[in-house]
Scaffold this motif. Structure first.
Motif, PDB file in Angstrom:
ATOM      1  N   SER A  76      -4.944   6.073 -20.729  1.00  0.00           N
ATOM      2  CA  SER A  76      -3.707   6.706 -21.177  1.00  0.00           C
ATOM      3  C   SER A  76      -3.126   6.042 -22.423  1.00  0.00           C
ATOM      4  CB  SER A  76      -2.666   6.642 -20.053  1.00  0.00           C
ATOM      5  OG  SER A  76      -2.356   5.292 -19.772  1.00  0.00           O
ATOM      6  N   GLY A  77      -3.744   4.954 -22.870  1.00  0.00           N
ATOM      7  CA  GLY A  77      -3.184   4.200 -23.982  1.00  0.00           C
ATOM      8  C   GLY A  77      -2.382   3.008 -23.493  1.00  0.00           C
ATOM      9  N   ARG A  78      -1.951   3.045 -22.247  1.00  0.00           N
ATOM     10  CA  ARG A  78      -1.240   1.913 -21.654  1.00  0.00           C
ATOM     11  C   ARG A  78      -2.282   0.910 -21.180  1.00  0.00           C
ATOM     12  NH1 ARG A  78       3.584   0.180 -19.768  1.00  0.00           N
ATOM     13  NH2 ARG A  78       3.770  -0.611 -17.646  1.00  0.00           N
ATOM     14  N   PRO A  79      -2.101  -0.375 -21.511  1.00  0.00           N
ATOM     15  CA  PRO A  79      -3.098  -1.373 -21.115  1.00  0.00           C
ATOM     16  C   PRO A  79      -3.369  -1.348 -19.611  1.00  0.00           C
ATOM     17  CG  PRO A  79      -1.504  -2.346 -22.608  1.00  0.00           C
ATOM     18  CD  PRO A  79      -0.995  -0.970 -22.270  1.00  0.00           C
ATOM     19  N   ALA A  80      -4.633  -1.568 -19.265  1.00  0.00           N
ATOM     20  CA  ALA A  80      -5.061  -1.501 -17.863  1.00  0.00           C
ATOM     21  C   ALA A  80      -4.281  -2.481 -16.995  1.00  0.00           C
ATOM     22  CB  ALA A  80      -6.559  -1.780 -17.773  1.00  0.00           C
ATOM     23  N   TYR A  81      -4.040  -3.703 -17.493  1.00  0.00           N
ATOM     24  CA  TYR A  81      -3.356  -4.690 -16.655  1.00  0.00           C
ATOM     25  C   TYR A  81      -1.939  -4.249 -16.329  1.00  0.00           C
ATOM     26  CZ  TYR A  81      -0.654  -6.818 -20.489  1.00  0.00           C
ATOM     27  OH  TYR A  81       0.234  -7.055 -21.505  1.00  0.00           O
ATOM     28  N   LEU A  82      -1.287  -3.527 -17.259  1.00  0.00           N
ATOM     29  CA  LEU A  82       0.072  -3.047 -16.982  1.00  0.00           C
ATOM     30  C   LEU A  82       0.061  -1.888 -15.986  1.00  0.00           C
ATOM     31  CD1 LEU A  82       1.750  -3.257 -20.507  1.00  0.00           C
ATOM     32  CD2 LEU A  82       2.043  -4.783 -18.541  1.00  0.00           C
ATOM     33  N   GLN A  83      -0.981  -1.068 -16.029  1.00  0.00           N
ATOM     34  CA  GLN A  83      -1.108  -0.004 -15.031  1.00  0.00           C
ATOM     35  C   GLN A  83      -1.271  -0.614 -13.637  1.00  0.00           C
ATOM     36  OE1 GLN A  83      -3.808   3.284 -15.987  1.00  0.00           O
ATOM     37  NE2 GLN A  83      -3.824   2.566 -18.107  1.00  0.00           N
ATOM     38  N   ILE A  84      -2.020  -1.706 -13.567  1.00  0.00           N
ATOM     39  CA  ILE A  84      -2.225  -2.391 -12.292  1.00  0.00           C
ATOM     40  C   ILE A  84      -0.918  -3.026 -11.827  1.00  0.00           C
ATOM     41  CG2 ILE A  84      -3.462  -4.289 -11.164  1.00  0.00           C
ATOM     42  CD1 ILE A  84      -5.810  -3.592 -13.158  1.00  0.00           C
ATOM     43  N   VAL A  85      -0.183  -3.625 -12.755  1.00  0.00           N
ATOM     44  CA  VAL A  85       1.131  -4.195 -12.427  1.00  0.00           C
ATOM     45  C   VAL A  85       2.029  -3.109 -11.856  1.00  0.00           C
ATOM     46  CG1 VAL A  85       3.253  -5.161 -13.420  1.00  0.00           C
ATOM     47  CG2 VAL A  85       1.041  -6.114 -14.072  1.00  0.00           C
ATOM     48  N   ASP A  86       2.055  -1.951 -12.500  1.00  0.00           N
ATOM     49  CA  ASP A  86       2.891  -0.846 -12.018  1.00  0.00           C
ATOM     50  C   ASP A  86       2.510  -0.458 -10.595  1.00  0.00           C
ATOM     51  OD1 ASP A  86       4.126  -0.796 -14.496  1.00  0.00           O
ATOM     52  OD2 ASP A  86       3.002   0.946 -15.225  1.00  0.00           O
ATOM     53  N   ASP A  87       1.203  -0.319 -10.347  1.00  0.00           N
ATOM     54  CA  ASP A  87       0.739   0.111  -9.031  1.00  0.00           C
ATOM     55  C   ASP A  87       1.064  -0.934  -7.964  1.00  0.00           C
ATOM     56  OD1 ASP A  87      -0.670   1.952  -7.275  1.00  0.00           O
ATOM     57  OD2 ASP A  87      -2.238   0.424  -7.204  1.00  0.00           O
ATOM     58  N   LEU A  88       0.763  -2.197  -8.233  1.00  0.00           N
ATOM     59  CA  LEU A  88       1.023  -3.238  -7.242  1.00  0.00           C
ATOM     60  C   LEU A  88       2.524  -3.443  -7.029  1.00  0.00           C
ATOM     61  CD1 LEU A  88      -1.781  -5.816  -8.144  1.00  0.00           C
ATOM     62  CD2 LEU A  88      -1.698  -4.262  -6.179  1.00  0.00           C
ATOM     63  N   SER A  89       3.304  -3.357  -8.095  1.00  0.00           N
ATOM     64  CA  SER A  89       4.761  -3.483  -7.971  1.00  0.00           C
ATOM     65  C   SER A  89       5.314  -2.384  -7.074  1.00  0.00           C
ATOM     66  CB  SER A  89       5.441  -3.385  -9.340  1.00  0.00           C
ATOM     67  OG  SER A  89       5.061  -4.428 -10.168  1.00  0.00           O
ATOM     68  N   GLU A  90       4.812  -1.174  -7.280  1.00  0.00           N
ATOM     69  CA  GLU A  90       5.260  -0.044  -6.461  1.00  0.00           C
ATOM     70  C   GLU A  90       4.911  -0.275  -4.990  1.00  0.00           C
ATOM     71  OE1 GLU A  90       4.183   4.639  -5.979  1.00  0.00           O
ATOM     72  OE2 GLU A  90       4.323   3.862  -8.025  1.00  0.00           O
ATOM     73  N   GLN A  91       3.710  -0.791  -4.732  1.00  0.00           N
ATOM     74  CA  GLN A  91       3.308  -1.069  -3.354  1.00  0.00           C
ATOM     75  C   GLN A  91       4.206  -2.135  -2.723  1.00  0.00           C
ATOM     76  OE1 GLN A  91      -0.929  -1.616  -2.585  1.00  0.00           O
ATOM     77  NE2 GLN A  91      -1.365  -0.636  -4.563  1.00  0.00           N
ATOM     78  N   ILE A  92       4.589  -3.133  -3.522  1.00  0.00           N
ATOM     79  CA  ILE A  92       5.468  -4.194  -3.016  1.00  0.00           C
ATOM     80  C   ILE A  92       6.854  -3.640  -2.741  1.00  0.00           C
ATOM     81  CG2 ILE A  92       6.624  -6.353  -3.650  1.00  0.00           C
ATOM     82  CD1 ILE A  92       3.978  -7.085  -5.164  1.00  0.00           C
ATOM     83  N   LEU A  93       7.383  -2.851  -3.663  1.00  0.00           N
ATOM     84  CA  LEU A  93       8.731  -2.314  -3.505  1.00  0.00           C
ATOM     85  C   LEU A  93       8.813  -1.301  -2.366  1.00  0.00           C
ATOM     86  CD1 LEU A  93       9.733  -1.989  -7.267  1.00  0.00           C
ATOM     87  CD2 LEU A  93      10.415  -3.752  -5.631  1.00  0.00           C
ATOM     88  N   ARG A  94       7.737  -0.537  -2.132  1.00  0.00           N
ATOM     89  CA  ARG A  94       7.690   0.424  -1.028  1.00  0.00           C
ATOM     90  C   ARG A  94       7.482  -0.262   0.313  1.00  0.00           C
ATOM     91  NH1 ARG A  94       3.143   4.349  -1.747  1.00  0.00           N
ATOM     92  NH2 ARG A  94       2.511   2.890  -3.322  1.00  0.00           N
ATOM     93  N   GLY A  95       6.977  -1.490   0.281  1.00  0.00           N
ATOM     94  CA  GLY A  95       6.719  -2.197   1.525  1.00  0.00           C
ATOM     95  C   GLY A  95       5.296  -2.064   2.013  1.00  0.00           C
TER      96      GLY A  95
END
Length: 122
Positions: A5-24
């Protein structure tokens, strides 16, 4: 898997893992999957995973324990002071914009005095 998508892969992973943490889905105290497992899940190299984990550590979402792994932080990062800092930075930016506009207006007035527009002949 990360998207092209043009967004760096590591930031996409950060977004996904952060969401999993925030959702519980990843609860406080839970271990993150290993670097190899995460690399396989997201189809990226270990260095990309390490970059993502480094960002999560900086954000206070995970903590590393030498020889044991990386775990979801027991205490979520505080958001209050960051909000105060954001407000302060925004106020400073607004002040800087006002000052720059005033300087631009003063410069325009000075230029019109020093370099008057030639009069048109009819």
């Amino acid at each position: 898997m990360v998207e092209k998508s043009g967004r760096p892969a590591y930031l996409q992973i950060v977004d996904d893992l952060s969401e999993q943490i925030l959702r519980g889905t990843l609860a406080p105290g839970d271990a993150l999957p290993s670097i190899a497992q995460l690399g396989e899940r997201y189809d990226v190299s270990a260095s990309v995973i390490k970059s993502a984990v480094s960002v999560l550590r900086t954000q206070g979402l995970v903590v590393g324990q030498q020889g044991k792994g990386v775990f979801v932080s027991e205490t979520p990062p505080a958001t209050g002071p960051a909000d105060d800092i954001d407000s302060e930075v925004l106020a400073q930016l607004a002040d800087m914009r006002r000052t720059l506009k005033e300087l631009g207006d003063r410069l325009a007035a000075l230029e019109s005095t020093v370099f008057p527009k030639p009069k048109r002949s009819r």
